[in-house]
Design a protein around this motif. Sequence first.
Motif, PDB file in Angstrom:
ATOM      1  N   VAL A 188       0.841  -1.193   0.000  1.00  0.00           N
ATOM      2  CA  VAL A 188       0.000   0.000   0.000  1.00  0.00           C
ATOM      3  C   VAL A 188       0.881   1.250   0.000  1.00  0.00           C
ATOM      4  CG1 VAL A 188      -1.809   1.263   1.222  1.00  0.00           C
ATOM      5  CG2 VAL A 188      -1.790  -1.238   1.273  1.00  0.00           C
ATOM      6  N   ILE A 189       0.762   2.025  -1.058  1.00  0.00           N
ATOM      7  CA  ILE A 189       1.489   3.294  -1.135  1.00  0.00           C
ATOM      8  C   ILE A 189       0.769   4.288  -0.240  1.00  0.00           C
ATOM      9  CG2 ILE A 189       2.179   5.208  -2.620  1.00  0.00           C
ATOM     10  CD1 ILE A 189       2.245   3.127  -4.947  1.00  0.00           C
ATOM     11  N   GLU A 190       1.497   4.834   0.726  1.00  0.00           N
ATOM     12  CA  GLU A 190       0.894   5.831   1.613  1.00  0.00           C
ATOM     13  C   GLU A 190       1.240   7.247   1.166  1.00  0.00           C
ATOM     14  OE1 GLU A 190       0.230   6.807   6.300  1.00  0.00           O
ATOM     15  OE2 GLU A 190       1.967   5.617   5.749  1.00  0.00           O
ATOM     16  N   HIS A 191       2.488   7.495   0.848  1.00  0.00           N
ATOM     17  CA  HIS A 191       2.907   8.818   0.400  1.00  0.00           C
ATOM     18  C   HIS A 191       3.866   8.689  -0.775  1.00  0.00           C
ATOM     19  CE1 HIS A 191       1.757   9.935   4.611  1.00  0.00           C
ATOM     20  NE2 HIS A 191       1.142  10.860   3.913  1.00  0.00           N
ATOM     21  N   LEU A 192       3.716   9.594  -1.705  1.00  0.00           N
ATOM     22  CA  LEU A 192       4.570   9.659  -2.877  1.00  0.00           C
ATOM     23  C   LEU A 192       4.736  11.137  -3.192  1.00  0.00           C
ATOM     24  CD1 LEU A 192       5.989   8.252  -5.258  1.00  0.00           C
ATOM     25  CD2 LEU A 192       3.777   8.000  -6.334  1.00  0.00           C
ATOM     26  N   ALA A 193       5.966  11.625  -3.167  1.00  0.00           N
ATOM     27  CA  ALA A 193       6.184  13.057  -3.366  1.00  0.00           C
ATOM     28  C   ALA A 193       7.472  13.306  -4.137  1.00  0.00           C
ATOM     29  CB  ALA A 193       6.241  13.766  -2.016  1.00  0.00           C
ATOM     30  N   VAL A 194       7.461  14.400  -4.881  1.00  0.00           N
ATOM     31  CA  VAL A 194       8.594  14.822  -5.686  1.00  0.00           C
ATOM     32  C   VAL A 194       8.926  16.258  -5.301  1.00  0.00           C
ATOM     33  CG1 VAL A 194       9.329  15.339  -8.044  1.00  0.00           C
ATOM     34  CG2 VAL A 194       8.010  13.281  -7.573  1.00  0.00           C
ATOM     35  N   SER A 195      10.217  16.554  -5.179  1.00  0.00           N
ATOM     36  CA  SER A 195      10.625  17.880  -4.700  1.00  0.00           C
ATOM     37  C   SER A 195      10.658  18.948  -5.783  1.00  0.00           C
ATOM     38  CB  SER A 195      12.003  17.799  -4.029  1.00  0.00           C
ATOM     39  OG  SER A 195      12.972  17.390  -4.966  1.00  0.00           O
ATOM     40  N   ASN A 196      10.745  18.560  -7.041  1.00  0.00           N
ATOM     41  CA  ASN A 196      10.896  19.536  -8.109  1.00  0.00           C
ATOM     42  C   ASN A 196       9.891  19.229  -9.211  1.00  0.00           C
ATOM     43  OD1 ASN A 196      11.705  21.015 -10.358  1.00  0.00           O
ATOM     44  ND2 ASN A 196      13.881  20.766  -9.948  1.00  0.00           N
ATOM     45  N   ASN A 197       8.960  20.141  -9.433  1.00  0.00           N
ATOM     46  CA  ASN A 197       7.922  19.913 -10.445  1.00  0.00           C
ATOM     47  C   ASN A 197       8.474  19.805 -11.861  1.00  0.00           C
ATOM     48  OD1 ASN A 197       5.791  19.709  -8.691  1.00  0.00           O
ATOM     49  ND2 ASN A 197       5.349  21.901  -8.724  1.00  0.00           N
ATOM     50  N   GLN A 198       9.667  20.339 -12.102  1.00  0.00           N
ATOM     51  CA  GLN A 198      10.238  20.283 -13.446  1.00  0.00           C
ATOM     52  C   GLN A 198      10.653  18.864 -13.826  1.00  0.00           C
ATOM     53  OE1 GLN A 198      13.291  23.246 -13.090  1.00  0.00           O
ATOM     54  NE2 GLN A 198      11.912  24.893 -13.726  1.00  0.00           N
ATOM     55  N   VAL A 199      10.914  18.028 -12.840  1.00  0.00           N
ATOM     56  CA  VAL A 199      11.278  16.635 -13.127  1.00  0.00           C
ATOM     57  C   VAL A 199      10.234  15.671 -12.552  1.00  0.00           C
ATOM     58  CG1 VAL A 199      13.751  17.046 -13.360  1.00  0.00           C
ATOM     59  CG2 VAL A 199      12.802  16.549 -11.112  1.00  0.00           C
ATOM     60  N   PHE A 200       9.004  16.155 -12.404  1.00  0.00           N
ATOM     61  CA  PHE A 200       7.921  15.373 -11.804  1.00  0.00           C
ATOM     62  C   PHE A 200       7.762  14.027 -12.502  1.00  0.00           C
ATOM     63  CE2 PHE A 200       3.501  14.048 -11.528  1.00  0.00           C
ATOM     64  CZ  PHE A 200       3.252  14.161 -10.174  1.00  0.00           C
ATOM     65  N   HIS A 201       7.559  14.049 -13.803  1.00  0.00           N
ATOM     66  CA  HIS A 201       7.290  12.809 -14.547  1.00  0.00           C
ATOM     67  C   HIS A 201       8.438  11.812 -14.419  1.00  0.00           C
ATOM     68  CE1 HIS A 201       6.036  10.056 -17.670  1.00  0.00           C
ATOM     69  NE2 HIS A 201       7.196  10.235 -18.258  1.00  0.00           N
ATOM     70  N   GLU A 202       9.653  12.266 -14.623  1.00  0.00           N
ATOM     71  CA  GLU A 202      10.796  11.359 -14.576  1.00  0.00           C
ATOM     72  C   GLU A 202      10.971  10.747 -13.188  1.00  0.00           C
ATOM     73  OE1 GLU A 202      11.023  14.560 -15.679  1.00  0.00           O
ATOM     74  OE2 GLU A 202      11.253  14.238 -17.831  1.00  0.00           O
ATOM     75  N   THR A 203      10.843  11.578 -12.165  1.00  0.00           N
ATOM     76  CA  THR A 203      11.034  11.095 -10.796  1.00  0.00           C
ATOM     77  C   THR A 203       9.920  10.145 -10.390  1.00  0.00           C
ATOM     78  OG1 THR A 203      12.186  13.148 -10.247  1.00  0.00           O
ATOM     79  CG2 THR A 203      11.424  11.798  -8.404  1.00  0.00           C
ATOM     80  N   MET A 204       8.671  10.512 -10.679  1.00  0.00           N
ATOM     81  CA  MET A 204       7.538   9.638 -10.334  1.00  0.00           C
ATOM     82  C   MET A 204       7.652   8.305 -11.058  1.00  0.00           C
ATOM     83  SD  MET A 204       5.489  11.098  -8.198  1.00  0.00           S
ATOM     84  CE  MET A 204       3.797  10.691  -8.407  1.00  0.00           C
ATOM     85  N   SER A 205       7.950   8.337 -12.328  1.00  0.00           N
ATOM     86  CA  SER A 205       8.080   7.095 -13.101  1.00  0.00           C
ATOM     87  C   SER A 205       9.162   6.202 -12.522  1.00  0.00           C
ATOM     88  CB  SER A 205       8.414   7.409 -14.565  1.00  0.00           C
ATOM     89  OG  SER A 205       7.371   8.109 -15.163  1.00  0.00           O
ATOM     90  N   MET A 206      10.284   6.798 -12.186  1.00  0.00           N
ATOM     91  CA  MET A 206      11.398   6.028 -11.642  1.00  0.00           C
ATOM     92  C   MET A 206      11.037   5.411 -10.287  1.00  0.00           C
ATOM     93  SD  MET A 206      14.304   5.898  -9.534  1.00  0.00           S
ATOM     94  CE  MET A 206      13.924   7.431  -8.775  1.00  0.00           C
ATOM     95  N   LEU A 207      10.394   6.186  -9.411  1.00  0.00           N
ATOM     96  CA  LEU A 207      10.013   5.665  -8.094  1.00  0.00           C
ATOM     97  C   LEU A 207       9.009   4.519  -8.221  1.00  0.00           C
ATOM     98  CD1 LEU A 207       9.748   9.019  -6.127  1.00  0.00           C
ATOM     99  CD2 LEU A 207      11.327   7.142  -5.613  1.00  0.00           C
ATOM    100  N   LEU A 208       7.994   4.687  -9.059  1.00  0.00           N
ATOM    101  CA  LEU A 208       7.003   3.617  -9.251  1.00  0.00           C
ATOM    102  C   LEU A 208       7.647   2.384  -9.877  1.00  0.00           C
ATOM    103  CD1 LEU A 208       3.928   5.726 -10.366  1.00  0.00           C
ATOM    104  CD2 LEU A 208       4.151   4.405  -8.251  1.00  0.00           C
ATOM    105  N   LYS A 209       8.526   2.591 -10.822  1.00  0.00           N
ATOM    106  CA  LYS A 209       9.227   1.457 -11.449  1.00  0.00           C
ATOM    107  C   LYS A 209      10.050   0.702 -10.412  1.00  0.00           C
ATOM    108  CE  LYS A 209      12.433   0.220 -15.077  1.00  0.00           C
ATOM    109  NZ  LYS A 209      13.385   0.641 -16.065  1.00  0.00           N
ATOM    110  N   GLN A 210      10.783   1.419  -9.564  1.00  0.00           N
ATOM    111  CA  GLN A 210      11.582   0.764  -8.520  1.00  0.00           C
ATOM    112  C   GLN A 210      10.695  -0.050  -7.592  1.00  0.00           C
ATOM    113  OE1 GLN A 210      13.975   3.659  -6.420  1.00  0.00           O
ATOM    114  NE2 GLN A 210      15.782   2.910  -7.473  1.00  0.00           N
ATOM    115  N   LEU A 211       9.566   0.524  -7.187  1.00  0.00           N
ATOM    116  CA  LEU A 211       8.654  -0.196  -6.296  1.00  0.00           C
ATOM    117  C   LEU A 211       8.145  -1.466  -6.965  1.00  0.00           C
ATOM    118  CD1 LEU A 211       6.986  -0.436  -3.685  1.00  0.00           C
ATOM    119  CD2 LEU A 211       5.235   0.950  -4.814  1.00  0.00           C
ATOM    120  N   ILE A 212       7.678  -1.346  -8.193  1.00  0.00           N
ATOM    121  CA  ILE A 212       7.137  -2.503  -8.910  1.00  0.00           C
ATOM    122  C   ILE A 212       8.196  -3.596  -9.048  1.00  0.00           C
ATOM    123  CG2 ILE A 212       6.323  -3.273 -11.186  1.00  0.00           C
ATOM    124  CD1 ILE A 212       4.814  -0.507 -11.306  1.00  0.00           C
TER     125      ILE A 212
END
Length: 166
Positions: A59-83
């Motif tokens: 269960v993902i409780e929190h997911l956050a990115v510090s810089n909106n300019q790299v939002f997509h890349e960071t989110m994709s990478m974090l979700l990929k690592q989790l999966i």
Amino acid sequence: MLPDDVWELISNSYKYERRRCRKQFEEVCSRSSYRMIDYRNADVLKGFIGFWDFGKWVVIEHLAVSNNQVFHETMSMLLKQLIEQVDKNVIIVAEVDILLAPEHYLLKSEYVNAGFVENPYVYIQPSYHRGCASYPQRIMSFPHSISYEQFKDLRSLLYRFIYGKN
């Protein structure tokens, strides 16, 4: 111990009613079923994902990115690592708002891009603090949708272990 930069990102990314106090969060971080993946570049925090491992559910409780300019890349990478870290027989779930603000559309689209599907059941996320509002949400799941019976079991688990409700 919870790193200061992770706490700062949580505080800046989530409203008070949608996050624990720091002391409570540090207690959660010490539990064996709670894990965190953080993404750093040159020791600078770019984002993190905090999740619970309940055996057949992650269960993902929190997911956050510090810089909106790299939002997509960071989110994709974090979700990929989790999966990649999760056993293939486990269902990964995340809560998403029904009434989406513009920033929530981005988050939901990242889940969809990673292969999550939205389930049709309305889920009410309790506040972490007494007297604060609850939020209507949907559960997104990976790698496939969940049945209503699974949803009821999951909801009970979330209410008990994450939100301390009966």
